[in-house]
Design a protein around this motif. Structure first.
Motif, PDB file in Angstrom:
ATOM      1  N   GLY A 295       0.787  -0.905  -0.194  1.00 61.71           N
ATOM      2  CA  GLY A 295       0.170   0.122   0.291  1.00 61.71           C
ATOM      3  C   GLY A 295       0.591   1.141   0.127  1.00 61.71           C
ATOM      4  O   GLY A 295       1.780   0.432   0.286  1.00 61.71           O
ATOM      5  N   ALA A 296       0.511   2.447  -0.306  1.00 59.32           N
ATOM      6  CA  ALA A 296       0.795   3.575  -0.110  1.00 59.32           C
ATOM      7  C   ALA A 296       1.595   3.529   1.338  1.00 59.32           C
ATOM      8  O   ALA A 296       1.622   3.652   2.589  1.00 59.32           O
ATOM      9  N   ARG A 297       2.994   4.082   1.150  1.00 61.36           N
ATOM     10  CA  ARG A 297       3.712   4.827   2.318  1.00 61.36           C
ATOM     11  C   ARG A 297       3.251   5.917   2.994  1.00 61.36           C
ATOM     12  O   ARG A 297       2.399   6.875   2.591  1.00 61.36           O
ATOM     13  N   ILE A 298       3.712   5.902   4.092  1.00 59.61           N
ATOM     14  CA  ILE A 298       3.371   6.567   5.751  1.00 59.61           C
ATOM     15  C   ILE A 298       4.426   7.727   5.968  1.00 59.61           C
ATOM     16  O   ILE A 298       5.387   7.123   6.365  1.00 59.61           O
ATOM     17  N   SER A 299       3.798   9.594   5.336  1.00 59.51           N
ATOM     18  CA  SER A 299       5.133   9.645   5.555  1.00 59.51           C
ATOM     19  C   SER A 299       5.307  10.732   6.526  1.00 59.51           C
ATOM     20  O   SER A 299       5.600  11.471   7.170  1.00 59.51           O
TER      21      SER A 299
ATOM     22  N   ARG B 164       5.114  -0.009   5.069  1.00 54.95           N
ATOM     23  CA  ARG B 164       4.438   0.707   5.122  1.00 54.95           C
ATOM     24  C   ARG B 164       4.749   2.331   5.047  1.00 54.95           C
ATOM     25  O   ARG B 164       4.144   3.228   4.979  1.00 54.95           O
ATOM     26  N   LEU B 165       5.875   2.003   6.371  1.00 60.55           N
ATOM     27  CA  LEU B 165       5.713   3.430   7.542  1.00 60.55           C
ATOM     28  C   LEU B 165       7.378   3.768   6.512  1.00 60.55           C
ATOM     29  O   LEU B 165       8.663   3.045   6.613  1.00 60.55           O
ATOM     30  N   ASP B 166       7.804   5.345   6.410  1.00 64.43           N
ATOM     31  CA  ASP B 166       8.852   5.623   5.783  1.00 64.43           C
ATOM     32  C   ASP B 166      10.361   5.736   7.771  1.00 64.43           C
ATOM     33  O   ASP B 166       9.556   5.942   8.403  1.00 64.43           O
ATOM     34  N   GLU B 167      10.920   6.448   6.431  1.00 69.01           N
ATOM     35  CA  GLU B 167      11.921   5.205   7.391  1.00 69.01           C
ATOM     36  C   GLU B 167      12.084   6.369   8.587  1.00 69.01           C
ATOM     37  O   GLU B 167      12.206   5.872   9.586  1.00 69.01           O
ATOM     38  N   SER B 168      11.633   7.871   8.342  1.00 71.18           N
ATOM     39  CA  SER B 168      11.569   8.583   9.613  1.00 71.18           C
ATOM     40  C   SER B 168      10.897   8.403  10.739  1.00 71.18           C
ATOM     41  O   SER B 168      10.723   8.740  11.738  1.00 71.18           O
TER      42      SER B 168
ATOM     43  N   HIS C  65      16.850  -1.065  11.999  1.00 69.16           N
ATOM     44  CA  HIS C  65      16.875   0.271  12.719  1.00 69.16           C
ATOM     45  C   HIS C  65      16.591  -0.121  14.316  1.00 69.16           C
ATOM     46  O   HIS C  65      17.825   1.180  14.755  1.00 69.16           O
ATOM     47  N   LEU C  66      16.642  -0.753  15.264  1.00 65.81           N
ATOM     48  CA  LEU C  66      17.911  -0.787  16.657  1.00 65.81           C
ATOM     49  C   LEU C  66      18.576  -1.171  16.978  1.00 65.81           C
ATOM     50  O   LEU C  66      19.392  -0.183  17.587  1.00 65.81           O
ATOM     51  N   ARG C  67      19.595  -1.747  15.268  1.00 66.87           N
ATOM     52  CA  ARG C  67      21.089  -1.389  15.391  1.00 66.87           C
ATOM     53  C   ARG C  67      21.250  -0.103  15.720  1.00 66.87           C
ATOM     54  O   ARG C  67      22.443   0.609  15.902  1.00 66.87           O
ATOM     55  N   ALA C  68      20.439   1.254  15.077  1.00 68.94           N
ATOM     56  CA  ALA C  68      20.930   2.461  15.000  1.00 68.94           C
ATOM     57  C   ALA C  68      20.738   3.025  16.030  1.00 68.94           C
ATOM     58  O   ALA C  68      21.256   4.253  16.198  1.00 68.94           O
ATOM     59  N   GLY C  69      19.997   2.646  17.419  1.00 71.06           N
ATOM     60  CA  GLY C  69      20.188   3.463  18.418  1.00 71.06           C
ATOM     61  C   GLY C  69      19.588   2.923  19.645  1.00 71.06           C
ATOM     62  O   GLY C  69      18.183   2.229  19.071  1.00 71.06           O
ATOM     63  N   SER C  70      20.241   3.071  20.510  1.00 71.89           N
ATOM     64  CA  SER C  70      19.151   2.659  21.835  1.00 71.89           C
ATOM     65  C   SER C  70      17.352   3.547  22.190  1.00 71.89           C
ATOM     66  O   SER C  70      16.913   2.578  22.914  1.00 71.89           O
TER      67      SER C  70
END
Length: 120
Positions: A20-24, A50-54, A86-91
């Protein structure tokens, strides 16, 4: 496959399609998630794709804003899929996931089977 409401263990779940469409932003969440969930869902299961990286960068505020919107509409949010990168990017995200999974409003699960087991 389109986003569909399915009942699992007596709980209506909006199961969102990964294609589906991305949720940004929050408006996307309102349009795509809340709008569809108003057909009778209590839980919204959104694939990671579906979730934007942000969403996963807590400094952006997107995760908090979307979560708050859904809670305001009395909907539970479930993020479905592998977020290990994403978890490796920060606590901070790791802390959010751990605390969220202890509650009832926001969960992070590996797959739909895990979600359905939690609903049992």
């Amino acid at each position: 496959m389109a986003d569909l409401i399915e009942e699992h263990h007596g709980v209506p779940v909006l199961v969102c399609d990964s294609d589906g469409a991305r949720i940004s932003d929050v408006q996307d969440a309102l349009d795509q998630l809340v709008g569809s969930a108003f057909q009778g869902a209590e839980v919204v299961a959104v694939p990671v794709e579906r979730l934007d990286e942000s969403f996963f960068d807590l400094r952006s505020g997107l995760a908090g804003d979307i979560t708050q919107k859904l809670v305001n509409y009395r909907l539970r949010l479930v993020v479905v899929g592998d977020i290990s990168g994403h978890l490796r990017a920060g606590s901070a995200l790791e802390d959010l996931v751990r605390e969220s999974n202890r509650g009832r409003h926001v969960w992070f699960v590996r797959d739909l089977d895990e979600l359905f087991a939690r609903l049992a």
